[in-house]
Design a protein around this motif. Structure first.
Motif, PDB file in Angstrom:
ATOM      1  N   LEU A   1      57.886  46.337  61.679  1.00  0.00           N
ATOM      2  CA  LEU A   1      57.024  45.486  60.848  1.00  0.00           C
ATOM      3  C   LEU A   1      57.080  45.907  59.386  1.00  0.00           C
ATOM      4  N   GLN A   2      57.159  47.191  59.136  1.00  0.00           N
ATOM      5  CA  GLN A   2      57.283  47.676  57.762  1.00  0.00           C
ATOM      6  C   GLN A   2      58.577  47.180  57.140  1.00  0.00           C
ATOM      7  N   GLN A   3      59.651  47.164  57.915  1.00  0.00           N
ATOM      8  CA  GLN A   3      60.934  46.652  57.417  1.00  0.00           C
ATOM      9  C   GLN A   3      60.846  45.167  57.082  1.00  0.00           C
ATOM     10  N   GLN A   4      59.955  44.463  57.789  1.00  0.00           N
ATOM     11  CA  GLN A   4      59.755  43.030  57.562  1.00  0.00           C
ATOM     12  C   GLN A   4      58.747  42.756  56.445  1.00  0.00           C
ATOM     13  N   GLN A   5      58.349  43.814  55.744  1.00  0.00           N
ATOM     14  CA  GLN A   5      57.403  43.713  54.630  1.00  0.00           C
ATOM     15  C   GLN A   5      56.024  43.216  55.066  1.00  0.00           C
ATOM     16  N   ILE A   6      55.687  43.484  56.317  1.00  0.00           N
ATOM     17  CA  ILE A   6      54.358  43.135  56.823  1.00  0.00           C
ATOM     18  C   ILE A   6      53.451  44.354  56.671  1.00  0.00           C
ATOM     19  N   ARG A   7      52.296  44.133  56.073  1.00  0.00           N
ATOM     20  CA  ARG A   7      51.361  45.226  55.824  1.00  0.00           C
ATOM     21  C   ARG A   7      50.593  45.524  57.119  1.00  0.00           C
ATOM     22  N   VAL A   8      51.012  46.569  57.786  1.00  0.00           N
ATOM     23  CA  VAL A   8      50.441  46.903  59.087  1.00  0.00           C
ATOM     24  C   VAL A   8      49.665  48.205  58.987  1.00  0.00           C
TER      25      VAL A   8
ATOM     26  N   LEU B   1      37.751  58.405  60.535  1.00  0.00           N
ATOM     27  CA  LEU B   1      38.544  59.284  59.683  1.00  0.00           C
ATOM     28  C   LEU B   1      39.863  58.620  59.330  1.00  0.00           C
ATOM     29  N   LEU B   2      40.194  58.663  58.041  1.00  0.00           N
ATOM     30  CA  LEU B   2      41.522  58.229  57.626  1.00  0.00           C
ATOM     31  C   LEU B   2      42.517  59.356  57.905  1.00  0.00           C
TER      32      LEU B   2
ATOM     33  N   THR C   1      55.793  57.429  60.543  1.00  0.00           N
ATOM     34  CA  THR C   1      55.869  56.116  59.890  1.00  0.00           C
ATOM     35  C   THR C   1      55.210  56.052  58.518  1.00  0.00           C
ATOM     36  N   GLY C   2      54.270  56.949  58.235  1.00  0.00           N
ATOM     37  CA  GLY C   2      53.511  56.855  56.989  1.00  0.00           C
ATOM     38  C   GLY C   2      52.536  55.694  56.976  1.00  0.00           C
ATOM     39  N   VAL C   3      52.237  55.125  58.134  1.00  0.00           N
ATOM     40  CA  VAL C   3      51.384  53.944  58.225  1.00  0.00           C
ATOM     41  C   VAL C   3      49.933  54.298  57.885  1.00  0.00           C
ATOM     42  N   PRO C   4      49.198  53.387  57.226  1.00  0.00           N
ATOM     43  CA  PRO C   4      47.755  53.597  57.039  1.00  0.00           C
ATOM     44  C   PRO C   4      47.082  53.627  58.410  1.00  0.00           C
ATOM     45  N   MET C   5      46.245  54.621  58.649  1.00  0.00           N
ATOM     46  CA  MET C   5      45.667  54.784  59.980  1.00  0.00           C
ATOM     47  C   MET C   5      44.268  55.359  59.889  1.00  0.00           C
ATOM     48  N   ALA C   6      43.385  54.871  60.771  1.00  0.00           N
ATOM     49  CA  ALA C   6      42.029  55.395  60.879  1.00  0.00           C
ATOM     50  C   ALA C   6      41.725  55.624  62.347  1.00  0.00           C
ATOM     51  N   VAL C   7      40.944  56.645  62.629  1.00  0.00           N
ATOM     52  CA  VAL C   7      40.620  56.981  64.006  1.00  0.00           C
ATOM     53  C   VAL C   7      39.114  57.122  64.187  1.00  0.00           C
TER      54      VAL C   7
ATOM     55  N   LEU D   1      40.252  49.087  56.128  1.00  0.00           N
ATOM     56  CA  LEU D   1      40.351  47.947  55.216  1.00  0.00           C
ATOM     57  C   LEU D   1      39.738  48.244  53.846  1.00  0.00           C
ATOM     58  N   GLN D   2      38.872  49.238  53.789  1.00  0.00           N
ATOM     59  CA  GLN D   2      38.323  49.653  52.502  1.00  0.00           C
ATOM     60  C   GLN D   2      39.372  50.349  51.646  1.00  0.00           C
ATOM     61  N   SER D   3      40.361  50.938  52.317  1.00  0.00           N
ATOM     62  CA  SER D   3      41.351  51.733  51.602  1.00  0.00           C
ATOM     63  C   SER D   3      42.644  50.983  51.314  1.00  0.00           C
ATOM     64  N   THR D   4      42.901  49.891  52.032  1.00  0.00           N
ATOM     65  CA  THR D   4      44.172  49.176  51.859  1.00  0.00           C
ATOM     66  C   THR D   4      44.066  47.746  52.368  1.00  0.00           C
ATOM     67  N   GLU D   5      44.900  46.857  51.833  1.00  0.00           N
ATOM     68  CA  GLU D   5      44.970  45.483  52.311  1.00  0.00           C
ATOM     69  C   GLU D   5      46.015  45.398  53.407  1.00  0.00           C
ATOM     70  N   LEU D   6      45.657  44.706  54.490  1.00  0.00           N
ATOM     71  CA  LEU D   6      46.540  44.649  55.645  1.00  0.00           C
ATOM     72  C   LEU D   6      46.711  43.219  56.145  1.00  0.00           C
ATOM     73  N   ASP D   7      47.869  42.967  56.765  1.00  0.00           N
ATOM     74  CA  ASP D   7      48.124  41.684  57.422  1.00  0.00           C
ATOM     75  C   ASP D   7      47.845  41.759  58.915  1.00  0.00           C
ATOM     76  N   LEU D   8      47.997  42.972  59.490  1.00  0.00           N
ATOM     77  CA  LEU D   8      47.882  43.158  60.925  1.00  0.00           C
ATOM     78  C   LEU D   8      47.405  44.576  61.216  1.00  0.00           C
ATOM     79  N   ILE D   9      46.538  44.692  62.219  1.00  0.00           N
ATOM     80  CA  ILE D   9      46.098  46.002  62.686  1.00  0.00           C
ATOM     81  C   ILE D   9      46.545  46.165  64.133  1.00  0.00           C
ATOM     82  N   ILE D  10      47.187  47.290  64.421  1.00  0.00           N
ATOM     83  CA  ILE D  10      47.582  47.620  65.797  1.00  0.00           C
ATOM     84  C   ILE D  10      46.630  48.685  66.317  1.00  0.00           C
TER      85      ILE D  10
END
Length: 335
Positions: A77-84, A99-100, A121-127, A139-148
């Motif tokens: 998805l990152q290669q497809q320029q999708i903000r995940v 926690l981020l 992956t370096g993906v934005p992640m929260a737990v 979502l407070q820290s980054t704009e996203l198109d999809l959350i997994i």
């Protein structure tokens, strides 16, 4: 051997004595169905995130290949320029939650799998156990198109638009019984309502994946500069849901001589766990390496080489086609 490991062994062998646990399985099933009904009927509320949510999980206890699949999808998805972005419960971490997760956060705080996902992956992640709070923080820290969502298949409080269930064909469904008589978190009928990705060496479905072996690397590089020798003797240190799969990976690599040291999934390693009477080399998984790397920082004089064998999920073309098909109605387009 811990109770969890003892049960894992019994499930793997489909031991006949497991039938004595059937009353507990009935109670588990009753509680599961009641909880699901409360959410489906609206008696309990669900949270719908402002961006689409895709859940990747399984209906079995123990490893299924879910994390490598998630990592591969994130990279794609990152290669497809999708903000995940990714959320997870952070099992095994101490928090505080939500926690981020960054590359500087240790596994003891965030959990081993979240740290592995971020490092890969370096993906934005929260737990956090509260998925709504994790999503809102993310979502407070980054704009996203999809959350997994890493796991959370049975977390009915979170609404989702896409569900993928990873089914390990090597383990199958065991005796097809619910916990604790078997290792099913949900009845097998659950597979009828989601996209099932079969994890198998030999494709048995159009939607399939397998794990490819990567190049082994040395975790503590100051110890040894000699190349990886698959014909050497190893101490295999492993704390994952289904260690037998890792042993099979080692045999594919040509590693035949090893002594296994099994720990519970998400085990919190201590230095005694990797001290052995001889000076033989240690070999482990990437998931375990996340925590062992942190441990070694506290013991800089530890001089036994620890080799890590990475694996990478290889998905069929149909998996990517399905993903594109499922994302399109959500306004996410893959070229």
């Amino acid at each position: 051997m811990s109770l969890a490991q003892y049960l894992q062994d019994a499930w793997h062998k489909q031991a006949s004595w497991l039938i004595v646990l059937r009353p507990l399985s009935w109670l588990y099933g009753l509680g599961f169905r009641l909880n699901r009904h409360l959410y489906q009927s609206g008696c309990k509320s669900t949270y719908t995130a402002p961006v689409p949510v895709m859940v990747i999980g399984n209906i079995t206890v123990g490893g299924s290949g879910k994390t490598p699949l998630l990592i591969q999808l994130v990279k794609y998805l990152q290669q497809q320029q999708i903000r995940v972005g990714v959320i997870s419960r952070g099992y095994g971490g101490s928090g505080p939650f939500p926690l981020l997760v960054t590359s500087e956060v240790e596994a003891a705080v965030a959990g081993d799998e979240p740290c592995l996902i971020v490092q890969s992956t370096g993906v934005p992640m929260a737990v956090g156990a509260n998925r709504q709070a994790a999503i809102e923080l993310l979502l407070q820290s980054t704009e996203l198109d999809l959350i997994i969502s890493d796991d959370g298949l049975q977390h009915w409080a979170l609404a989702r638009q896409i569900e993928w269930i990873v089914l390990d064909q090597n383990r199958g469904l065991g005796n097809e019984k619910l916990l604790p008589e078997g290792y099913l978190r949900e009845p097998k009928s659950r597979l009828e309502n989601s996209s099932v990705i079969q994890h198998s060496k030999t494709a048995q479905s159009a939607l399939n994946m397998h794990l490819a072996i990567g190049q082994p690397y040395l975790l503590n590089q100051h110890c040894d500069t000699s190349p990886f020798n698959c014909h050497a003797f190893f101490h295999v240190v492993v704390g994952i849901g289904f260690p037998e799969r890792f042993y099979q990976t080692l045999k594919q690599l040509g590693v035949q001589q090893f002594q296994a040291h099994e720990f519970a999934d998400h085990h919190d390693y201590k230095i005694e766990d990797v001290y052995f009477d001889d000076a033989e080399v240690i070999i482990t998984t990437e998931k375990d390496a996340v925590k062992l790397k942190t441990l070694l920082k506290k013991y800089p004089n530890f001089n036994t080489p620890i080799w890590v064998v990475p694996v990478e999920a290889v998905l069929s073309a149909d998996c990517y086609a399905l993903l594109a098909q499922q994302l399109q109605p959500l306004g996410i387009h893959i070229s």
